[in-house]
Design a protein around this motif. Sequence first.
Motif, mmCIF file in Angstrom:
data_model
loop_
_atom_site.group_PDB
_atom_site.id
_atom_site.type_symbol
_atom_site.label_atom_id
_atom_site.label_comp_id
_atom_site.label_asym_id
_atom_site.label_seq_id
_atom_site.Cartn_x
_atom_site.Cartn_y
_atom_site.Cartn_z
ATOM 1 N N GLU A 20 0.803 -1.228 0.000
ATOM 2 C CA GLU A 20 0.000 0.000 0.000
ATOM 3 C C GLU A 20 0.839 1.282 0.000
ATOM 4 O OE1 GLU A 20 -3.503 0.412 0.386
ATOM 5 O OE2 GLU A 20 -3.835 -1.719 0.064
ATOM 6 N N TRP A 22 2.650 3.198 -1.902
ATOM 7 C CA TRP A 22 2.576 4.277 -2.895
ATOM 8 C C TRP A 22 1.155 4.553 -3.372
ATOM 9 C CZ3 TRP A 22 6.258 7.731 -3.617
ATOM 10 C CH2 TRP A 22 7.529 7.422 -3.135
ATOM 11 N N ASN A 23 0.175 4.052 -2.632
ATOM 12 C CA ASN A 23 -1.228 4.335 -2.932
ATOM 13 C C ASN A 23 -1.675 5.503 -2.049
ATOM 14 O OD1 ASN A 23 -3.967 4.440 -3.354
ATOM 15 N ND2 ASN A 23 -4.389 2.359 -2.650
ATOM 16 N N PRO A 24 -1.846 6.701 -2.605
ATOM 17 C CA PRO A 24 -2.192 7.873 -1.791
ATOM 18 C C PRO A 24 -3.551 7.777 -1.116
ATOM 19 C CG PRO A 24 -2.376 8.391 -4.119
ATOM 20 C CD PRO A 24 -1.720 7.043 -4.037
ATOM 21 N N ASP A 25 -4.366 6.828 -1.559
ATOM 22 C CA ASP A 25 -5.682 6.647 -0.945
ATOM 23 C C ASP A 25 -5.769 5.332 -0.170
ATOM 24 O OD1 ASP A 25 -6.909 9.050 -1.956
ATOM 25 O OD2 ASP A 25 -6.915 8.090 -3.929
ATOM 26 N N GLY A 26 -4.621 4.689 0.044
ATOM 27 C CA GLY A 26 -4.584 3.405 0.733
ATOM 28 C C GLY A 26 -4.361 3.541 2.228
ATOM 29 N N LYS A 27 -3.765 2.499 2.813
ATOM 30 C CA LYS A 27 -3.590 2.451 4.258
ATOM 31 C C LYS A 27 -2.585 3.468 4.781
ATOM 32 C CE LYS A 27 -4.988 -2.386 4.570
ATOM 33 N NZ LYS A 27 -4.600 -3.775 4.878
ATOM 34 N N LYS A 29 -2.488 6.591 3.628
ATOM 35 C CA LYS A 29 -3.017 7.888 3.217
ATOM 36 C C LYS A 29 -2.624 9.014 4.173
ATOM 37 C CE LYS A 29 -7.324 10.226 1.893
ATOM 38 N NZ LYS A 29 -8.787 10.065 1.652
ATOM 39 N N PRO A 30 -2.707 8.809 5.507
ATOM 40 C CA PRO A 30 -2.304 9.892 6.421
ATOM 41 C C PRO A 30 -0.841 10.296 6.229
ATOM 42 C CG PRO A 30 -3.598 8.247 7.585
ATOM 43 C CD PRO A 30 -3.281 7.665 6.241
ATOM 44 N N HIS A 32 0.882 10.119 3.407
ATOM 45 C CA HIS A 32 0.938 10.911 2.171
ATOM 46 C C HIS A 32 0.449 12.337 2.436
ATOM 47 C CE1 HIS A 32 1.927 7.979 -1.043
ATOM 48 N NE2 HIS A 32 1.450 7.101 -0.189
ATOM 49 N N LYS A 33 -0.530 12.469 3.326
ATOM 50 C CA LYS A 33 -1.096 13.783 3.625
ATOM 51 C C LYS A 33 -0.087 14.706 4.308
ATOM 52 C CE LYS A 33 -5.585 13.829 2.464
ATOM 53 N NZ LYS A 33 -6.200 14.893 1.640
ATOM 54 N N TRP A 184 -8.562 6.178 9.547
ATOM 55 C CA TRP A 184 -7.443 6.657 8.733
ATOM 56 C C TRP A 184 -6.325 5.627 8.701
ATOM 57 C CZ3 TRP A 184 -6.662 12.382 10.703
ATOM 58 C CH2 TRP A 184 -7.680 13.193 10.170
#
Length: 246
Positions: A20, A22-27, A29-30, A32-33, A184
């Motif tokens: 997960e 490099w998935n900005p909407d995956g596990k 995500k925080p 990446h934010k 999240w």
Amino acid sequence: MNASTINPEEVAKFEAMAAEWWNPDGKFKPLHKFNPTRLDYIITHICTQFNRLRSAPDSLKGVNILDIGCGGGLLCEPLTRLGATVTGIDVTEANIKVARLHAEQEGLDIDYKIISSEELVKKKITFDVVLNMEVVEHVGDVDLFMKSCGQLVKPGGLMFYATLNRTAKSYLLAILGAEYILRWLPTGTHDWHKFLTPQELTDYLTLNGMHNLDTAGMSFMPLTGKWHLSKDLGVNYIGLAQKQYD
């Protein structure tokens, strides 16, 4: 049995989530934010301490950086793009596999190793900058980990750190809020009892030959969905220290 910073339960947890990274909407995500905020903090302070032009496209050229607990390489890649020579280490094999593959796809030369910080110390190499970001709360032996981090910094070099404070507010927001209510993060990602207060972390730094230069809070703004630096150290905080000369 030899002491180790490796916590098998934490390794298994991150092995399960490795795909997960490099998935900005995956596990992650925080992560990446708030990655842009912590990156800006790191780059700005390196440029200040090493007299580099912040706006230069190769502002970190020649700076030797170690990212401990590098995960999938979210910090390693942008720092490499700015000219830094980056080594990323992690004890989770799946993380390193993902990091290597992604760096290859991006055409980036990053030295990724499956190794712990205390094992890397035995190779007797040091770095201009060591990143200790969101990892101390996951290790099995904090004393050994912080000692090894300090040993890996060159005299006069920098260590950046980021972790979570052990407060009632952090339990409410980082555990109950982020994991159980907002989802999240996967439930069980963090153990509140392993969080360190800023004073505890500063004490570890001092004990291992480091002088703390700055500590700042990192706060989330729900209306914008972005993180920013703040004076509030109650939950997430970030900082840097400098290795003293002998």
